[in-house]
Motif scaffolding. Structure first.
Motif, PDB file in Angstrom:
ATOM      1  N   TYR A  83       0.799  -1.360  -0.130  1.00  0.00           N
ATOM      2  CA  TYR A  83      -0.212   0.400  -0.313  1.00  0.00           C
ATOM      3  C   TYR A  83       1.376   1.189   0.110  1.00  0.00           C
ATOM      4  O   TYR A  83       0.826   2.395  -0.010  1.00  0.00           O
ATOM      5  CB  TYR A  83      -0.838  -0.232   1.631  1.00  0.00           C
ATOM      6  CG  TYR A  83      -1.774   0.389   1.186  1.00  0.00           C
ATOM      7  CD1 TYR A  83      -3.373   0.351   0.499  1.00  0.00           C
ATOM      8  CD2 TYR A  83      -2.325   1.939   1.516  1.00  0.00           C
ATOM      9  CE1 TYR A  83      -4.438   1.169   0.153  1.00  0.00           C
ATOM     10  CE2 TYR A  83      -3.451   2.643   1.701  1.00  0.00           C
ATOM     11  CZ  TYR A  83      -3.952   2.653   1.145  1.00  0.00           C
ATOM     12  OH  TYR A  83      -5.301   3.535   0.297  1.00  0.00           O
ATOM     13  N   ASN A  99      -5.232  11.402   0.549  1.00  0.00           N
ATOM     14  CA  ASN A  99      -6.528   9.493  -0.479  1.00  0.00           C
ATOM     15  C   ASN A  99      -6.942   9.290  -1.191  1.00  0.00           C
ATOM     16  O   ASN A  99      -6.832  10.440  -2.741  1.00  0.00           O
ATOM     17  CB  ASN A  99      -7.980  10.240   0.428  1.00  0.00           C
ATOM     18  CG  ASN A  99      -8.997  10.989  -0.548  1.00  0.00           C
ATOM     19  OD1 ASN A  99      -7.682  12.480  -0.187  1.00  0.00           O
ATOM     20  ND2 ASN A  99      -9.669  11.437  -0.229  1.00  0.00           N
ATOM     21  N   PRO A 100      -5.588   8.196  -2.022  1.00  0.00           N
ATOM     22  CA  PRO A 100      -5.516   8.491  -3.160  1.00  0.00           C
ATOM     23  C   PRO A 100      -6.710   7.774  -4.044  1.00  0.00           C
ATOM     24  O   PRO A 100      -6.651   5.870  -3.413  1.00  0.00           O
ATOM     25  CB  PRO A 100      -4.464   7.551  -2.823  1.00  0.00           C
ATOM     26  CG  PRO A 100      -4.430   7.058  -2.068  1.00  0.00           C
ATOM     27  CD  PRO A 100      -5.095   7.433  -1.365  1.00  0.00           C
ATOM     28  N   CYS A 101      -7.794   7.879  -3.277  1.00  0.00           N
ATOM     29  CA  CYS A 101      -9.596   6.735  -3.189  1.00  0.00           C
ATOM     30  C   CYS A 101      -9.352   5.447  -4.385  1.00  0.00           C
ATOM     31  O   CYS A 101      -9.889   4.576  -4.433  1.00  0.00           O
ATOM     32  CB  CYS A 101     -10.445   7.488  -3.412  1.00  0.00           C
ATOM     33  SG  CYS A 101     -10.712   8.090  -1.249  1.00  0.00           S
ATOM     34  N   CYS A 104      -7.106   3.028  -4.464  1.00  0.00           N
ATOM     35  CA  CYS A 104      -7.098   2.444  -3.096  1.00  0.00           C
ATOM     36  C   CYS A 104      -7.465   1.669  -3.860  1.00  0.00           C
ATOM     37  O   CYS A 104      -7.579   0.091  -3.493  1.00  0.00           O
ATOM     38  CB  CYS A 104      -7.631   3.261  -2.712  1.00  0.00           C
ATOM     39  SG  CYS A 104      -7.708   2.071  -1.000  1.00  0.00           S
ATOM     40  N   LYS A 105      -8.817   1.743  -4.463  1.00  0.00           N
ATOM     41  CA  LYS A 105     -10.291   0.732  -4.823  1.00  0.00           C
ATOM     42  C   LYS A 105      -9.476  -0.173  -5.461  1.00  0.00           C
ATOM     43  O   LYS A 105      -9.990  -1.548  -5.769  1.00  0.00           O
ATOM     44  CB  LYS A 105     -11.191   1.875  -5.561  1.00  0.00           C
ATOM     45  CG  LYS A 105     -12.197   2.622  -4.342  1.00  0.00           C
ATOM     46  CD  LYS A 105     -13.610   2.758  -4.470  1.00  0.00           C
ATOM     47  CE  LYS A 105     -14.331   2.695  -3.478  1.00  0.00           C
ATOM     48  NZ  LYS A 105     -13.629   4.433  -3.017  1.00  0.00           N
ATOM     49  N   MET A 108      -7.345  -2.614  -3.855  1.00  0.00           N
ATOM     50  CA  MET A 108      -7.690  -3.525  -3.088  1.00  0.00           C
ATOM     51  C   MET A 108      -9.379  -4.127  -3.769  1.00  0.00           C
ATOM     52  O   MET A 108      -8.718  -5.645  -3.472  1.00  0.00           O
ATOM     53  CB  MET A 108      -9.087  -2.776  -1.963  1.00  0.00           C
ATOM     54  CG  MET A 108      -8.228  -1.911  -0.756  1.00  0.00           C
ATOM     55  SD  MET A 108      -9.444  -1.442   0.471  1.00  0.00           S
ATOM     56  CE  MET A 108      -7.793  -0.409   1.485  1.00  0.00           C
ATOM     57  N   GLY A 209     -14.727   9.608   5.624  1.00  0.00           N
ATOM     58  CA  GLY A 209     -14.355   7.814   4.229  1.00  0.00           C
ATOM     59  C   GLY A 209     -13.628   6.987   5.074  1.00  0.00           C
ATOM     60  O   GLY A 209     -13.701   7.093   6.633  1.00  0.00           O
ATOM     61  N   CYS A 210     -13.166   6.214   4.754  1.00  0.00           N
ATOM     62  CA  CYS A 210     -12.820   4.937   5.705  1.00  0.00           C
ATOM     63  C   CYS A 210     -11.719   5.069   6.303  1.00  0.00           C
ATOM     64  O   CYS A 210     -10.560   3.454   7.143  1.00  0.00           O
ATOM     65  CB  CYS A 210     -13.388   3.098   5.157  1.00  0.00           C
ATOM     66  SG  CYS A 210     -13.040   3.433   3.333  1.00  0.00           S
ATOM     67  N   CYS A 211     -10.773   6.060   5.989  1.00  0.00           N
ATOM     68  CA  CYS A 211      -9.046   6.351   6.252  1.00  0.00           C
ATOM     69  C   CYS A 211      -9.217   7.497   6.511  1.00  0.00           C
ATOM     70  O   CYS A 211      -9.177   8.158   6.499  1.00  0.00           O
ATOM     71  CB  CYS A 211      -8.446   4.668   4.997  1.00  0.00           C
ATOM     72  SG  CYS A 211      -8.147   6.394   4.123  1.00  0.00           S
ATOM     73  N   THR A 214      -8.512  10.925   4.365  1.00  0.00           N
ATOM     74  CA  THR A 214      -9.161  11.644   3.748  1.00  0.00           C
ATOM     75  C   THR A 214      -9.195  13.047   4.344  1.00  0.00           C
ATOM     76  O   THR A 214     -10.092  13.731   5.240  1.00  0.00           O
ATOM     77  CB  THR A 214     -10.665  11.417   3.954  1.00  0.00           C
ATOM     78  OG1 THR A 214     -10.792  10.328   5.380  1.00  0.00           O
ATOM     79  CG2 THR A 214     -10.611   9.677   3.067  1.00  0.00           C
TER      80      THR A 214
HETATM   81  S1  SF4 Z   1     -11.122   6.273   2.146  1.00  0.00           S
HETATM   82 FE1  SF4 Z   1     -11.159   4.835   1.668  1.00  0.00          FE
HETATM   83  S2  SF4 Z   1     -10.429   4.356  -0.664  1.00  0.00           S
HETATM   84 FE2  SF4 Z   1     -10.219   6.207   0.020  1.00  0.00          FE
HETATM   85  S3  SF4 Z   1      -7.707   5.968   0.828  1.00  0.00           S
HETATM   86 FE3  SF4 Z   1      -9.066   5.512   2.108  1.00  0.00          FE
HETATM   87  S4  SF4 Z   1      -9.502   3.112   2.592  1.00  0.00           S
HETATM   88 FE4  SF4 Z   1      -8.841   3.974   0.290  1.00  0.00          FE
END
Ligand code: SF4
Length: 347
Positions: A83, A99-101, A104-105, A108, A209-211, A214
């Motif tokens: 990562y 956030n490299p969303c 990242c998606k 994953m 967001g999930c991390c 952001t």
């Molecule tokens: S907010 Fe979610 S999608 Fe975006 S970088 Fe973080 S874990 Fe990845």
């Protein structure tokens, strides 16, 4: 013909959307298992467990909570190493913060695609909703993620499926497309209604967001770390420490991490052997870690700042002990004034 129960792997972040997506698919008689990726930046069950401020909140890992609530198996995969490159060099750039969303998606879902191939699962499920996030969940990015991850039409987004071309699971009749949803946009209402229908309450509601990537203040601290290292490198400990304490950089070559409360003191105690650290002796005060090469003058400044955060902030002198490896020295310093501490540059 013998009926073969189809199997889906659902990406579980710990938030509501992925929880709903997994449930929608389960309801159709599919065997669902969950997968959750540990990047080190996840918000779940870490800072909540550290900070006293959040003591009333249940200390839980939300992905595990979701899996338990749905009664599905959860696979937690550590992706800390691979990562790093996603965070440092995202092909599709960053969102509002670091956030490299999109990358990242893709990463994953790509990992999930490898996983289903290895484990004989049929398709992948995510909680993505068209138009929900400005960059990574636009309508155009949905096919991009499916393609670039290698999941292609084995990727089903049950919450938005009706707005998207039919995927393999729908075409093969494993899933009834009519029973899927066509949510789009930023409103959370349809998800909340569906949650109510399923009787889900007490689910996590992450703000951004999930991390942590952001989070603006987290991103500032990570950028500062990179700037002062001269490259976008980090270790797991670095990114954990960025979640904790007050971060100050009094001089370009060193920074201070000052615990804000007891829970953080306990967390930082675990790192004290790796860092030069300060404790106030004459007055009670927080533990402070120092990162970077420091000389006596730097340490005197750091001690005066640490004194400012102690009960002795208004005293003439505060005794501060400096611990560096096996060596302990004692300094008597005048606490730095509030305005000067501001000048010490909060990261
Ligand atoms: S907010 Fe979610 S999608 Fe975006 S970088 Fe973080 S874990 Fe990845």
């Amino acid at each position: 013909m013998q009926h073969h129960k189809r199997k889906a792997l659902a990406l579980i972040s710990g938030g509501l959307d992925s929880m709903l997506a997994a449930q929608v698919v389960r309801e159709q008689g599919i065997h669902v298992e969950g997968i959750n990726f540990f990047t080190g930046f996840c918000v779940e069950g870490h800072t909540h467990a550290i900070r006293k401020r959040d003591a009333r909140k249940p200390k839980r890992n939300n992905a595990l909570w979701v899996a338990e609530r749905l009664g599905i198996k959860l696979h937690i995969i550590d992706i800390v190493e691979p990562y790093k490159d996603i965070v440092a060099n995202p092909k599709h750039g960053y969102g509002a913060n670091l956030n490299p969303c999109l990358d990242c998606k893709i990463f994953m879902i790509g990992k999930a695609a490898e996983w289903i191939a290895e484990h004989g699962f049929d398709f992948i499920v995510t909680g993505e909703v068209v138009g929900q996030r400005p960059k990574s969940q636009r309508k155009e990015t949905m096919p991009l993620v499916a393609r670039a991850s290698g999941a292609r039409d084995r990727l089903l987004r049950p919450l938005s499926a009706r707005n998207l071309p039919a995927t393999l699971a729908e075409r093969e009749g494993w899933i009834d497309r009519e029973a899927l949803y066509g949510f789009s946009g930023r409103s959370r209402k349809p998800q909340m209604q569906l949650a109510a229908r399923y009787g889900f309450s007490d689910y996590a509601q992450p703000a951004g967001g999930c991390c942590f990537l952001t989070d603006a203040s987290y991103a500032t601290k990570l950028q500062d770390l990179w700037d002062h290292r001269g490259s976008k490198r980090y270790e797991l400990d670095d990114i954990m420490l960025l979640k904790v304490g007050r971060h100050l950089r009094p001089r370009p070559h060193f920074k201070m991490i000052v615990a804000r409360e007891e829970g953080e003191v306990r967390f930082l105690e675990g790192y004290r052997k790796q860092f030069t650290h300060l404790r106030t002796v004459s007055h009670s005060g927080p533990l402070t870690l120092i990162e970077g090469e420091t000389d006596d003058d730097d340490l005197a400044l750091a001690a005066a700042i640490a004194a400012r955060f102690s009960q002795g902030r208004d005293a003439d002198t505060v005794e501060v002990s400096v611990h560096s490896g096996e060596r302990t020295t004692s300094l008597h310093v005048r606490p730095l004034g509030a305005e000067q501490v501001q000048l010490a540059w909060y990261v």
